[in-house]
Enzyme design. Structure first.
Site, short mmCIF file in Angstrom:
data_model
loop_
_atom_site.label_atom_id
_atom_site.label_comp_id
_atom_site.label_asym_id
_atom_site.label_seq_id
_atom_site.Cartn_x
_atom_site.Cartn_y
_atom_site.Cartn_z
N ARG E 100 0.84 -1.32 0.14
CA ARG E 100 -0.01 0.08 0.13
C ARG E 100 0.84 1.38 0.05
O ARG E 100 0.39 2.14 -0.85
CB ARG E 100 -1.00 0.30 1.05
CG ARG E 100 -1.70 1.16 1.53
CD ARG E 100 -2.48 1.53 0.15
NE ARG E 100 -3.29 0.63 -0.52
CZ ARG E 100 -3.55 0.69 -1.71
NH1 ARG E 100 -2.98 1.58 -2.53
NH2 ARG E 100 -3.90 -0.34 -2.51
N GLU E 197 8.49 40.11 -8.06
CA GLU E 197 7.19 39.77 -8.52
C GLU E 197 6.66 41.39 -9.10
O GLU E 197 6.81 42.22 -8.17
CB GLU E 197 6.25 39.02 -7.46
CG GLU E 197 5.03 39.02 -7.73
CD GLU E 197 4.31 38.51 -6.62
OE1 GLU E 197 4.42 37.44 -5.93
OE2 GLU E 197 3.27 39.33 -6.18
N ASP E 218 2.66 38.71 -12.67
CA ASP E 218 1.89 38.22 -11.95
C ASP E 218 0.44 38.67 -12.24
O ASP E 218 0.03 39.64 -12.23
CB ASP E 218 1.99 38.59 -10.48
CG ASP E 218 1.20 37.87 -9.48
OD1 ASP E 218 1.07 36.48 -9.75
OD2 ASP E 218 0.55 38.18 -8.55
#
Lengths: 280, 280, 280, 280, 280, 280
Positions: E100, E197, E218
């Site tokens: 798993r 930015e 941005d």
């Protein structure tokens, strides 16, 4: 000046205290009452630049969270023999138990800052910066580099992980500088700078063409370095490296290199003389 | 000579590698094939006493468990400039990545051994032993002390935990030496020795009476030390301490003290020059 | 009485709480409101000597840093059945969750102190001290030894690291006692004592000559022990060892040995009956 | 029989070795050559049930990965005084250094298994199982419980995390058993069993109605217990608890309870006498 | 493609196994003989790009160091539904216990690689690279970023430590972009790049002048981005960021930006369907 | 609803912060004064169920112990786009540095809770509970399961250690279900439940007879499941498993099973859109 990352150095301080204290300071714990408190002063016994005050503070704070720590100078500032550096009030046991470890840190770091400042000051009218290297004492990399910055130096990469540095052996395996730079670029994130070590002007030329961010001039004579700086013409930063003594430093800086790196700043350190006196 | 406790220094080596390698040697891992192997040699670039060979070996072994490590000299032995010290065959990546850390350890430790041997040799015809102190680089206590032993020195206590050392501040708080020794004895196991720091012959007398195992003569002049040795008359071991320069050393030893302790052996170290060359 | 080094036992307490609590006391966390507080008392259900109060306190403090802990007796003091030992005010959850771990520590340690005090008291008019051994429960060495001290015993070496103990197998390999002592001295710091195990008067004689700090008389009969004590004549401390029952103890002590060591103090412990009652 | 989870006990063994060895077995490391190898035997000095062989093996293997370990009996099997239990071939140093720690584990665990088997055997013709409790030595929970299983006992919950156990204090806060069970069910995963502590038949009735998986009869007399078993009629498992001496055990088992839990199996252990002899 | 740093992910794998296995897989350990070995296959149940094979391998190897792991495809390669991905031969217990956890890693990482490749392929004829972000699942940063690289994406900075990223809040506090860049430069090593930015062309202009290494656009519209690219003219790298859907991607790339960063690659992942079948 | 075990998730949060921050947020630490404080708000950008508020809080508290955290909704409660979720006042640096990690946790956990609530609500008039599985993101098991509970789901076993789950491979090795159950019972404590996976009514019958606590119906059609429920008749709990889509869910629940387990709740998560705005 670089800030000291206290979180990162905490395990170093804990390790240092552990190796000295082990299962306990049997003398102090047996003779000094647990609740006793006192005051101590740290005084310069020689001229120099102080570095590591927060480290010394943390040593005592680890032993007694209620320590009151007062400084009369900041890291990076000069002191003269006899100057009071810091005053610490806290658990009597903590002061006795932590004294040696605090001084071991503070004296080494101040020793590094003092030596660095001599190099920095000798060329302070020029644009060239003094860089440290990876020749630090094992486990104290961050502290050694911080002390260099406190002395006015500039930090080079922290280790093998934060910048690409393509050296002679890498180039030999890759075939040439171009292959090396091109081979590495797709394997790294867009955050990583690439520095290339060169020993001839031909290699400098190839490093420029490959788009190196920084070019190291390794063990070149001053004339060749000046030519390399002219050739690079601002397209990359330039680092001079190899046997950089105080005598030679100014001439190298005058070639116009951006950085000069000096291993001895950290591999051969003379501790600055600082004493601690406890009031009783 | 003291044996090096490899288990205890393993975390030191791991920490040193971690601080240098972080998340990876991005240059070497990108350019050198994982399976490539090569050979390198370590060579003395100056005369001195070698120390730390097993530490350097463990640096490479941590990076490549199949490293083949071959030495041409043992810790504690002298080498001359140009002498081959060791040869290492292993993963090419491991050699490049581990080079600086291995040298940082080996050069510092050999520097300590070399300096210690100068002190030791200057009084080797006398019974007096050279002791180290707790003025070691933080985190490297065990390695610094091992290097002193490699240079012919004798190790003092490791830290605050393995011997009682009653100093001036302890005595002041306890009232006098007798109170201090008597106060501590019922609180410690029967395995622990007691050393008392003294500055006058009266204190020496009191320390003898209290049953100290070792008596430290702190910053006494040579004449007083000779009187103290006579007074003690074998009832305790005697340690001389304080500003012990090479010039003064012989005169101090001739007073008959058992030990002379010297902080500079470890607090101000000049790295021995050793280089590593990789075959390509 | 030895002080308890709380820093060193902190990981033991954390481990003990972790093995009991794992990811949480699912019963208490589901039923008791997080902010509920209450008070509990710890009461002796049998006569004995209490030890481990600070350990029990730390158990609760680890679970609730605002625990108020009040004691009515100190470690090393006798209590009678029904006596109130301590009162703890704190988080209701912390009291329920920590109860069993606190009692597991306190009952075992008080059991050790109680048994030790019986041995100590039976020879309290003599100079001989009762020593513990390394036959402690794994991981609880420091606590077991502290409990012995609380019961009036004296601690032997903590482990294999803080004193040299030359036993029969070591002697056989070295050839004889003299070889063993001389072989070990240059390899240890000046802080370390040397004890030698002997089974005959000849060996005792050899140990004296070799300069042992302590001489162990292993499984000797009382007469031989008396002779050994006379032979040693104060030149070393003397420890008697081997099958030391309460019945035989006084006779052994009367031979004049300095120490008698007893493994059963810690290897076969009967927990002292102590209960904890929570007010609701 | 429960299997021993070697991964989980590894840190316990490492901690036990660390507390005994610290920075090194200074005696053995100084006198026994590193490469020397030898053989030792472990022999029962009393009758009993052996438990902890893999733990002893791991002690030596931690010190010398090339240890050869041979057993002549398995955990859970009986031995008589004089029987050979195990033979270990390995590094001479490892055998000397690990001897005490290996025996400390093996003797305690065999002591627990031996005591448990006495209880188990006294009712082996009945269906009732002997359960352990959480009254184990701190840090050794898993080993103590494994030793109980080796002696034929059945393990109760490991700690506070793997089963709900609603005790008197929980019930008082919740108001009654019904509230307690209903309050807890939505807060736990579907993997968790619920046990309820009862002291009267009314409480037993309420616990049945609330759907408890296991009902504990706490400090009831034998007649009441028999009535409780009849009342429960298989709708839950039944555990008897409180002052279960060997004398009373059979009568309790004959009431038809599924489990009887006994704290003394682990809180007051007499080490089984086992010796280790090294061939020289 | 970035290499996977196995050393760094080792603690992640150990943590994942620990949270699933705890003190043991009680079902498997009780029913499957310790020495049993078997073989299992991993098969794609859907089309996609595989990533994480070495991680899955290490899961099994941690449980059984003798695992034999065979792959039929490499990380970064496409598979179709039904394709055999890997075959693992090892301890039967290890295969059942690790199944798993291995699938949880492999399915998530392949899911990330598959989604990334869709974005990358849609603009593969253009020079623009797809970047990841710091919107990864906590603790799996390195694995998520590796999976992006396996899908053809380029890694942005790893975290807050390896590149300067001056965002709107930083700029507001500093006053303007120029102040921010100049304030930060003397505090960082010469290895660190600076990204700024921007949201307007004026800010872009200021970032160029301040000497930013990378300029982030941005949430700009496509026309403004094209103007920004023209304005920057190669003096810095350009990253487009904000709501980058597959539909819009091509138009953004055609503005000439160097990078487009996409958070959804890692914050909202659909596991790729992969099954594991064990031979019995 | 399950409570969040903050102690257990602390190392997860520390690891997550470490992987993002490394040796420091070089941008924020260089530009924002250490003592500056500010306020930020977290706002839902989509409808959903919130989960993970205490986790987000701990992220900030780890960076600044004096953080003031205020919530406007509790875990498990629904929010609409635009709703204020939480307000955090603290160190400016801590808010900037912790923002991404806090959101990474909160957005994933809220995404899980939101998806779970859709499944839970679709059958909320029936007694059947929605279960999670072990298909969680590695290292986040406890958080993923907590988020499922916050969405109204019920937690299945945590891992391989807290319940026996006998699956097809275990049955094949054991021979049949009866052998498997009988083989495992004597090896486990009395706290552990046993679940058996079945695919036919014959297997269901055998599981009932063997005394399974829970019976899983794996990939059965709805008619067979209804028959299985009738056959079991309350003697064990019943779990339906395998390809449980939202469409099919109601029909499955109407068969009368106690639990339906759904892997997609945690293996393929869409992060809920939540934003954080810092006041300047």
């Amino acid at each position: 000046m670089t800030q000291l990352d206290l979180k990162s150095i905490e395990p170093i301080i804990e390790f240092a205290l552990k190796e000295d204290i082990g299962n306990g300071d049997i003398t102090t714990d047996s003779l000094i009452p647990q609740e006793a408190r006192t005051t101590a002063t740290m005084t310069a016994k020689a001229d120099g630049i102080v570095a590591g005050l927060e480290v010394a503070e943390m040593v005592f704070r680890k032993l007694d969270s209620k320590t009151v720590w007062q400084t009369f100078v900041s890291d990076g500032q000069p002191v003269s023999k006899g100057d009071l550096i810091a005053k610490v009030e806290g658990s009597f046991r903590a002061l006795l138990t932590g004294e040696r470890t605090a001084l071991n840190f503070l004296q080494r770091m101040s020793g590094i800052a003092t030596a660095t400042s001599v190099f920095v000051n000798s060329i302070k009218d020029l644009k060239t910066k003094i860089l440290d290297t990876r020749k630090t004492v094992p486990c104290l990399r961050l502290l050694d580099k911080y002390a260099v910055a406190a002395g006015g130096g500039t930090n080079h990469r922290i280790g093998l992980f934060d910048m690409v540095m393509i050296k002679d052996n890498h180039i030999k395996v890759a075939g040439n500088i171009t292959n090396a730079v091109n081979g590495i670029r797709p394997k790294i994130s867009n955050a990583i700078k690439i520095e290339v070590e060169t020993t001839t002007l031909e290699e400098v030329q190839e490093a420029i063409a490959a788009g190196a961010d920084i070019i190291m001039l390794d063990n070149m004579d001053n004339v060749t370095m000046a030519k390399a700086v002219a050739l690079i013409a601002g397209r990359a930063k330039v680092e001079a490296s190899g046997n950089m003594t105080l005598e030679r430093l100014r001439k190298v800086a005058e070639t116009g290199v951006d950085f000069i790196s000096i291993g001895a700043l950290t591999h051969s350190v003379t501790a600055m003389d600082i004493s601690m006196n406890i009031e009783i």
